[in-house]
Design a protein around this motif. Structure first.
Motif, PDB file in Angstrom:
ATOM      1  N   ALA A 100      -4.758   7.361   3.551  1.00 15.22           N
ATOM      2  CA  ALA A 100      -5.047   6.051   2.959  1.00 15.22           C
ATOM      3  C   ALA A 100      -4.529   4.923   3.836  1.00 15.22           C
ATOM      4  O   ALA A 100      -5.197   3.893   4.021  1.00 15.22           O
ATOM      5  N   ARG A 141     -11.765   5.107   3.763  1.00 16.08           N
ATOM      6  CA  ARG A 141     -11.064   4.952   2.486  1.00 16.08           C
ATOM      7  C   ARG A 141     -11.768   5.722   1.380  1.00 16.08           C
ATOM      8  O   ARG A 141     -11.120   6.372   0.547  1.00 16.08           O
ATOM      9  N   GLU A 142     -13.107   5.677   1.355  1.00 16.44           N
ATOM     10  CA  GLU A 142     -13.842   6.447   0.364  1.00 16.44           C
ATOM     11  C   GLU A 142     -13.615   7.945   0.540  1.00 16.44           C
ATOM     12  O   GLU A 142     -13.453   8.682  -0.434  1.00 16.44           O
ATOM     13  N   ALA A 170      -6.804   4.576   6.962  1.00 17.81           N
ATOM     14  CA  ALA A 170      -8.067   3.901   6.659  1.00 17.81           C
ATOM     15  C   ALA A 170      -7.849   2.402   6.478  1.00 17.81           C
ATOM     16  O   ALA A 170      -8.654   1.581   6.943  1.00 17.81           O
ATOM     17  N   TYR A 171      -6.764   2.038   5.823  1.00 17.91           N
ATOM     18  CA  TYR A 171      -6.477   0.615   5.615  1.00 17.91           C
ATOM     19  C   TYR A 171      -6.150  -0.086   6.917  1.00 17.91           C
ATOM     20  O   TYR A 171      -6.399  -1.290   7.072  1.00 17.91           O
ATOM     21  N   SER A 208     -10.959   9.392   1.858  1.00 18.30           N
ATOM     22  CA  SER A 208      -9.595   9.737   1.451  1.00 18.30           C
ATOM     23  C   SER A 208      -9.470   9.719  -0.068  1.00 18.30           C
ATOM     24  O   SER A 208      -8.752  10.551  -0.644  1.00 18.30           O
ATOM     25  N   ASP A 209     -10.172   8.808  -0.759  1.00 12.60           N
ATOM     26  CA  ASP A 209     -10.137   8.786  -2.220  1.00 12.60           C
ATOM     27  C   ASP A 209     -10.742  10.056  -2.795  1.00 12.60           C
ATOM     28  O   ASP A 209     -10.237  10.633  -3.739  1.00 12.60           O
ATOM     29  N   LEU A 253       0.831  -1.212   0.000  1.00 10.37           N
ATOM     30  CA  LEU A 253       0.000   0.000   0.000  1.00 10.37           C
ATOM     31  C   LEU A 253       0.864   1.260   0.000  1.00 10.37           C
ATOM     32  O   LEU A 253       0.635   2.179  -0.799  1.00 10.37           O
ATOM     33  N   GLY A 293     -13.405   1.463   8.188  1.00  9.90           N
ATOM     34  CA  GLY A 293     -12.286   1.479   7.250  1.00  9.90           C
ATOM     35  C   GLY A 293     -12.730   1.758   5.825  1.00  9.90           C
ATOM     36  O   GLY A 293     -12.095   2.552   5.114  1.00  9.90           O
ATOM     37  N   ASP A 294     -13.823   1.127   5.382  1.00 10.28           N
ATOM     38  CA  ASP A 294     -14.326   1.373   4.027  1.00 10.28           C
ATOM     39  C   ASP A 294     -14.764   2.820   3.851  1.00 10.28           C
ATOM     40  O   ASP A 294     -14.492   3.447   2.821  1.00 10.28           O
ATOM     41  N   ASN A 317       1.280   4.164  -3.064  1.00  8.79           N
ATOM     42  CA  ASN A 317       0.972   5.578  -2.850  1.00  8.79           C
ATOM     43  C   ASN A 317       2.217   6.448  -3.003  1.00  8.79           C
ATOM     44  O   ASN A 317       2.137   7.573  -3.507  1.00  8.79           O
ATOM     45  N   ASN A 337     -14.559  -2.897   9.716  1.00  9.18           N
ATOM     46  CA  ASN A 337     -14.655  -2.923   8.252  1.00  9.18           C
ATOM     47  C   ASN A 337     -15.458  -1.753   7.713  1.00  9.18           C
ATOM     48  O   ASN A 337     -15.064  -1.113   6.724  1.00  9.18           O
TER      49      ASN A 337
END
Length: 307
Positions: free
Chosen positions: A224, A297-298, A227-228, A300-301, A185, A293-294, A189, A290
């Motif tokens: 990122a 992650r969204e 979040a992971y 941060s994207d 990861l 984290g999901d 990045n 989970n």
């Protein structure tokens, strides 16, 4: 600008904001409402459950609950809802609520410590591989691929059989298991940000590589990676529970969700709550990690696409 009496003004386009000048920020209350709406109800329910679990794990020795290892032969295998035992007891008369809370304490200590090891070691190796490239990248990638090709459960069983069953050895084994994921990861990045204009400008100005890594790369990849980390914690909770279920994880009489499930598997027909209660705690905790984290992650994207 002043307006003379009797004259009118014609509304025109808003003046452009000069580069480097920010518009006035929205009020803090409106920003908090917007944040709550964007994250969603499931995020806050998951955060609330994790808050309760973490609070219970931290304050477990101070809570007015029974000793998780104390055996009460006057209350053997009592069902949930019994006086003095809200979640019932097991076949040895041990309070399941106390054991579940102390089991959360063990699971969180083991998994967060292991994730910290994986994040620090894997993150450092991934940044070095993505930034310096060349022989450094080839060596790190080859070692990472070799570790990921080896079955994770077999690797953990071999480590625990070699080092012995203990909390410290379990942390080391799970930490080693999490290193390859963080390497891949952070390397991916770092490869993206190492080609950005601000990195090229910093190099042109003579900035040292360690300064670029610390001041430019780390702050950009941290959202990122953070979040992971929630997803990795969820994975390692299941791994720790699986090892304890197999008898090579946390040794008894310590409380562990996997160990509690293993102790109740032989009496599922007579006392199903002995296995179902720790299973429910593990399920809700893993699901919460989970979901959070999901969602992070969204977020941060979305932030990265607006740079």
């Amino acid at each position: 600008m002043t307006v003379e009496p009797g004259t009118t003004t014609v509304p025109g386009p808003r003046p452009a904001v000069a580069p480097g000048v920010r518009r006035r920020a929205r009020p803090a209350r409106a920003a908090r409402r917007s944040c709550r709406r964007s994250l969603g109800l499931l995020f806050w329910l998951s955060a609330g459950w994790l808050g309760l679990v973490v609070l219970g794990a931290i304050t477990a020795p101070l809570l007015p609950i029974a000793d998780p290892a104390a055996q009460n032969y006057q209350a053997i295998a009592v069902p949930p809802g019994s006086p003095g035992h809200p979640l019932g007891t097991d076949r040895l008369g041990r309070d399941l609520l106390a054991r579940a809370i102390f089991g959360a304490r063990i699971s969180l200590i083991v998994t967060t410590s292991a994730v910290t090891i994986g994040l620090v070691v894997g993150g450092l190796l991934g940044m070095l591989a993505g930034y310096y490239r060349g022989i450094t990248e080839r060596l790190v990638v080859a070692a990472t691929d070799a570790m990921m090709a080896f079955p994770a459960l077999v690797l953990l069983l071999a480590l625990m059989a070699t080092l012995g069953a203990s909390v410290q050895n379990l942390i080391i084994g799970l930490g080693v298991l999490g290193i390859p994921a963080f390497v891949r990861l952070t390397r991916a990045n770092t490869l993206v940000y190492a080609q950005r204009e601000f990195i090229v400008a910093a190099r042109s100005l003579g900035a040292l590589n360690r300064r670029i890594l610390a001041r430019e790369i780390v702050p950009n990849i941290l959202p990122a990676v953070g979040a992971y980390a929630f997803l990795v914690v969820a994975l390692l909770i299941v791994a720790e529970g699986s090892l304890s279920f197999l008898g090579v994880g946390v040794p008894p009489p310590a409380s562990s969700w996997g160990l509690m499930i293993a102790e109740g598997r032989d009496s599922l027909k007579q006392t199903p709550w002995v296995a179902f209660i720790p299973s429910a705690f593990m399920f809700l905790t893993v699901l919460s990690f989970n979901l959070i984290g999901d969602r992070l992650r969204e977020e941060s994207d979305v932030r990265e696409t607006t740079l």
